[in-house]
Design a protein around this motif. Structure first.
Motif, mmCIF file in Angstrom:
data_model
loop_
_atom_site.group_PDB
_atom_site.id
_atom_site.type_symbol
_atom_site.label_atom_id
_atom_site.label_comp_id
_atom_site.label_asym_id
_atom_site.label_seq_id
_atom_site.Cartn_x
_atom_site.Cartn_y
_atom_site.Cartn_z
ATOM 1 N N LEU A 146 0.864 5.651 -0.423
ATOM 2 C CA LEU A 146 0.110 6.905 -0.480
ATOM 3 C C LEU A 146 1.091 8.051 -0.615
ATOM 4 N N GLU A 196 -2.126 10.424 -4.607
ATOM 5 C CA GLU A 196 -2.159 9.111 -5.247
ATOM 6 C C GLU A 196 -2.083 8.009 -4.200
ATOM 7 N N ARG A 197 -2.928 7.019 -4.372
ATOM 8 C CA ARG A 197 -2.895 5.846 -3.504
ATOM 9 C C ARG A 197 -2.909 4.601 -4.376
ATOM 10 N N SER A 220 4.375 4.204 2.836
ATOM 11 C CA SER A 220 4.151 2.903 2.205
ATOM 12 C C SER A 220 4.259 1.798 3.247
ATOM 13 N N PRO A 229 -4.584 10.627 4.023
ATOM 14 C CA PRO A 229 -4.212 11.669 3.063
ATOM 15 C C PRO A 229 -4.196 13.064 3.675
ATOM 16 N N THR A 259 0.866 -1.178 0.000
ATOM 17 C CA THR A 259 0.000 0.000 0.000
ATOM 18 C C THR A 259 0.898 1.221 0.000
ATOM 19 N N GLU A 299 -2.595 0.130 -4.092
ATOM 20 C CA GLU A 299 -2.494 -1.063 -3.275
ATOM 21 C C GLU A 299 -2.757 -2.277 -4.141
#
Length: 447
Positions: free
Chosen positions: A34, A47-48, A155, A125, A32, A50
């Motif tokens: 972000l 931006e994310r 991360s 976020p 994951t 996973e």
């Protein structure tokens, strides 16, 4: 229910056996990430990502093939295994491929001692954006800074490796980072510099204001840069860029380059390559450090070792395959992703620190160049000839005179590394800890 990473690797191995593989190893990785970017006071990007990726390496005698996918369904796993076996049957033979002997495999490692993953909840976020904006505000608070690009990221990653030789193991890690690039001036007079920090634990991060202020300070110091004099002078590599010298050495002693006979260090085993008293230590077990790991990409136990001991090169950086090519045991340096076979690479690196500060080395160098940033690279891997673009500060009589840019520094790595004089300013939290380094007799091409 989503299968665990260990279940996925076992399913891949079962499918490989069913498809007719002689042996196999499998890797499953989940992650994951972000990231937030701020530019000119506005949110530039959020931006994310996973997902889970799987990789399978199958061996048919001395032939191998690798396949990977981001779909973890049983049908995809079966298809991957069948495809990998078909590919391996057509692959060229390589007498050095093969899994580790069971007696070589890592056992009873202590993940808790490595402390690689922050147990705290991941920042959202909004929290990351707040940090990025704090960095930006601190940099913009400096008089003369006209623009700032700030970024914050987090991360969380986990992996599991399993093989038909009986190995099975995994671990997770986290990373958080905060950075800023500050700009001053405009047009051809524009200057920029950066500051950034990264840690395994969010609680270990320095405050955002200090990062922003440092980026601004560095950018403002670049105002009025000119080309330096052309000639032969001592060069002081700032701690920010000194690690690049060690990375060139590590590339030269990588087993892949040595086995090909294409490295400038190919004949230096057992010889002095650094000054007496200076060692290069690899320690994969440093706690809370990003590159630490309990086992390598082939399941071998990692360990601390002196790659260079008292100036003398003691060994290469090897995985099983390059070790077999050279008639040597693996140094447990195999690294791999889901889509390729293992290859050698290092983990945490320490160069022996000196007894004096960077300012002491500035005074010692007399007249020369203090390099704080580098661009481009022309390194001849066979001869060690070295040429890099640089910027920094001109030093006269041991004192900083003015900023400089648009110059090239050149030499030969074999000779350069034997003349290094280290300072004592390596930052303790970095994976590669290399202090500022002074080297005399470098060729500088400027004005």
């Amino acid at each position: 229910m989503t299968p665990s990473l260990s279940d996925l690797t076992q399913a891949l191995l079962d499918a490989a056996r069913k498809a007719g593989a002689d042996s196999a190893d499998a890797l499953a990785v989940s992650g994951t990430a972000l990231s937030i970017e701020i530019r000119k006071g506005a949110l530039e990007q959020a931006e994310r990502s996973e997902g889970v990726e799987i990789g399978l390496r199958v061996l048919m005698g001395r032939r191998q093939a690798c396949v990977s996918a981001s779909d973890t369904s049983p049908a995809t796993i079966l298809a991957l295994a069948e495809r990998a076996v078909a590919m391996a049957r057509e692959a060229p033979e390589d007498q050095t491929v093969g899994l580790a002997d069971p007696s070589q495999l890592a056992q009873d490692w202590n993940l808790a001692a490595l402390d690689l993953a922050d147990p705290a909840p991941e920042p959202g976020p909004a929290a990351l954006e707040e940090q990025a904006r704090a960095v930006e505000a601190a940099a913009l608070g400096a008089n003369g800074i006209t623009q700032v690009e700030a970024a914050a990221a987090f991360s969380r990653r986990a992996l599991h490796l399993a093989a038909t030789n009986g190995f099975s193991g995994g671990y997770g890690r986290t990373s958080v980072s905060l950075s800023a690039v500050a700009f001053t001036g405009a047009g051809t007079d524009m200057q920029r510099d950066y500051a950034g920090e990264s840690r395994v634990y969010l609680s270990d991060m320095p405050d955002a204001d200090s990062i922003g202020r440092l980026a601004a300070e560095r950018a403002l110091q670049r105002v009025g840069s000119v080309k330096p004099k052309t000639g032969t002078y001592p060069v002081l590599y700032d701690e920010r860029v000194a690690a690049s010298l060690v990375s060139h050495l590590l590339s030269a002693i990588n087993g892949t380059a040595i086995a090909r006979g294409s490295s400038w260090a190919r004949d230096l085993l057992g010889q002095r390559i650094l000054p007496a008293g200076i060692s290069l230590i690899e320690d994969p077990h440093r706690p809370r450090i990003s590159a630490s790991r309990p086992f390598d990409g082939e399941g071998l136990a990692t360990r601390r070792r002196a790659i260079v001991d008292d100036g003398v090169l003691t060994g290469w950086v090897l995985d099983l395959s390059t070790g077999r090519k050279l008639g040597m045991p693996s140094t447990a340096n195999a690294s791999r992703g889901v889509s390729a076979p293992p290859s050698p690479s290092t983990t945490n690196i320490d160069l022996t620190q000196g007894q004096v500060s960077r300012d002491d080395l500035l005074a010692q160098m007399g007249t020369g160049l203090w390099v704080t940033s580098m661009i481009g690279s022309t390194i001849n891997p066979t001869t060690g000839d070295y040429s890099r673009g640089a910027a920094g500060f001109w030093v006269e009589n041991g004192r900083i005179s003015h900023p400089v840019h648009e110059c090239t520094i050149a030499g030969n790595l074999r000779d350069m590394l034997r003349r290094i004089i280290p300072a004592n300013d390596a930052r303790p939290h970095l994976s590669t800890r290399v202090p500022s380094i002074l080297i005399d007799g470098m060729t500088i091409a400027g004005a």
